[in-house]
Every structure is written in C-alpha cells, then in structure tokens.
Design a protein around this motif. Structure first.
Motif, PDB file in Angstrom:
ATOM      1  N   MET A  71       0.165  -8.016  16.412  1.00 35.25           N
ATOM      2  CA  MET A  71       1.228  -8.149  15.421  1.00 35.25           C
ATOM      3  C   MET A  71       2.535  -8.263  16.191  1.00 35.25           C
ATOM      4  O   MET A  71       2.877  -7.393  16.981  1.00 35.25           O
ATOM      5  CB  MET A  71       1.265  -6.952  14.470  1.00 35.25           C
ATOM      6  N   LEU A  72       3.249  -9.355  15.972  1.00 34.87           N
ATOM      7  CA  LEU A  72       4.509  -9.580  16.674  1.00 34.87           C
ATOM      8  C   LEU A  72       5.674  -8.879  15.998  1.00 34.87           C
ATOM      9  O   LEU A  72       6.585  -8.389  16.656  1.00 34.87           O
ATOM     10  CB  LEU A  72       4.810 -11.081  16.755  1.00 34.87           C
ATOM     11  N   PRO A  76       9.361  -4.694   6.271  1.00 39.00           N
ATOM     12  CA  PRO A  76       8.977  -4.239   4.933  1.00 39.00           C
ATOM     13  C   PRO A  76       9.620  -5.113   3.851  1.00 39.00           C
ATOM     14  O   PRO A  76      10.786  -5.477   3.943  1.00 39.00           O
ATOM     15  CB  PRO A  76       9.520  -2.805   4.871  1.00 39.00           C
ATOM     16  N   GLY A  77       8.831  -5.456   2.870  1.00 42.43           N
ATOM     17  CA  GLY A  77       9.315  -6.300   1.779  1.00 42.43           C
ATOM     18  C   GLY A  77       9.250  -7.783   2.100  1.00 42.43           C
ATOM     19  O   GLY A  77       9.383  -8.618   1.216  1.00 42.43           O
ATOM     20  N   LEU A  78       9.051  -8.131   3.351  1.00 42.44           N
ATOM     21  CA  LEU A  78       8.971  -9.533   3.755  1.00 42.44           C
ATOM     22  C   LEU A  78       7.563  -9.884   4.221  1.00 42.44           C
ATOM     23  O   LEU A  78       6.889 -10.712   3.624  1.00 42.44           O
ATOM     24  CB  LEU A  78       9.994  -9.835   4.849  1.00 42.44           C
ATOM     25  N   GLY A  79       7.107  -9.245   5.295  1.00 41.27           N
ATOM     26  CA  GLY A  79       5.754  -9.502   5.770  1.00 41.27           C
ATOM     27  C   GLY A  79       5.598  -9.318   7.262  1.00 41.27           C
ATOM     28  O   GLY A  79       6.455  -8.738   7.925  1.00 41.27           O
ATOM     29  N   ARG A  80       4.480  -9.862   7.763  1.00 42.11           N
ATOM     30  CA  ARG A  80       4.118  -9.700   9.166  1.00 42.11           C
ATOM     31  C   ARG A  80       3.992 -11.057   9.849  1.00 42.11           C
ATOM     32  O   ARG A  80       3.487 -12.008   9.265  1.00 42.11           O
ATOM     33  CB  ARG A  80       2.753  -9.012   9.283  1.00 42.11           C
ATOM     34  N   THR A 105      -5.618  -5.059  14.766  1.00 39.96           N
ATOM     35  CA  THR A 105      -6.085  -5.900  15.865  1.00 39.96           C
ATOM     36  C   THR A 105      -7.610  -5.857  15.912  1.00 39.96           C
ATOM     37  O   THR A 105      -8.221  -4.803  15.768  1.00 39.96           O
ATOM     38  CB  THR A 105      -5.495  -5.399  17.201  1.00 39.96           C
ATOM     39  N   GLY A 106      -8.191  -7.015  16.090  1.00 40.86           N
ATOM     40  CA  GLY A 106      -9.647  -7.125  16.200  1.00 40.86           C
ATOM     41  C   GLY A 106     -10.354  -7.452  14.892  1.00 40.86           C
ATOM     42  O   GLY A 106     -11.504  -7.871  14.902  1.00 40.86           O
ATOM     43  N   GLN A 107      -9.680  -7.258  13.766  1.00 43.74           N
ATOM     44  CA  GLN A 107     -10.312  -7.577  12.482  1.00 43.74           C
ATOM     45  C   GLN A 107     -10.440  -9.091  12.330  1.00 43.74           C
ATOM     46  O   GLN A 107      -9.602  -9.849  12.806  1.00 43.74           O
ATOM     47  CB  GLN A 107      -9.501  -7.019  11.316  1.00 43.74           C
TER      48      GLN A 107
END
Length: 129
Positions: A71-72, A76-80, A105-107
């Motif tokens: 995850m870079l 919150p409220g916006l996203g990843r 990570t890994g999923q």
C-alpha cells in the motif's frame, strides 16, 4: 389397482417425487447461473501492453487477477493507492474508500478495473479468492 379419480384427496407419491425433482433442478440451474455471473465478463487486462503505454487504454475496463504487493498511500474518505502484482509485474491501482474494509499484502483478488486519467487503474469491484 385403485383408480386415482375415485380418491381425489389421496397422496400421489409419483407426483410428489416429480415435483421435488423439478424444484431441485430449478435450484441447481439458479446456483450455476449466479456463479457464472460472479466473474466479470470483461476482457483480461493486457498487462504488457498497458505497461508500455497506459494512456492508450484510457476509458477502457478490464478484469484482472492480482495479488496485493503493497500500500503506497491511504487517505480516509478518499481511498488507497496500492501496488498489485499481475503476471509478475507491479501495477499501481486506486481503491476508493468503502470498496473494501481491509486490504492486506499478499491477498489475492479478482478485480474489475477502469483506466482513468494519467493511465491509473481504478478498481470498480473486487472479490477475494
């Protein structure tokens, strides 16, 4: 042998077995149809071509099977902003807040993505596998 017309209230086992068989067949067909719809009908994501020229795919939608690499960023409220691995290649994707409660990570996920401004992939739907 007795005539079924003479005993209108009598239970007919043959009719009952046929009815159960018909209901079971309908349920099986519905389950198969719903399972078939669980996977996207979109084209597979053209990983190599996209990495060469992401802008050429602007506005297109694809399905992609990928593993979360990292995850870079998270707002919150916006996203990843995630990095996923597909066909051994790292690809950044944006996952809007509320689309998934927890991503690790890994999923691995089946994703429907669309190519947005700047060539960034926006996740539309995802399903863990």
């Amino acid at each position: 042998m007795s005539d079924p017309k003479k005993h209108p209230g009598k239970f007919n086992a043959t009719v009952a077995v046929a009815m159960v068989a018909v209901v079971a067949a309908i349920i099986i067909v519905l389950v198969l149809v719903l399972q078939g719809n669980s996977r996207s009908r979109l084209e597979p994501f053209p990983t190599a071509e996209y990495l060469t020229s992401p802008q050429n795919f602007l506005g297109n939608s694809y399905r992609i099977d990928a593993q979360v690499d990292s995850m870079l960023s998270y707002r919150p409220g916006l996203g990843r902003l995630l990095v996923i691995k597909s066909e051994g290649k790292s690809i950044p994707v944006f996952l809007a807040d509320g689309l998934a409660d927890s991503i690790h990570t890994g999923q691995r996920y089946h994703m429907d993505v669309s190519v947005g401004d700047g060539g960034l992939l926006y996740v539309q739907t995802l399903q863990k596998y």
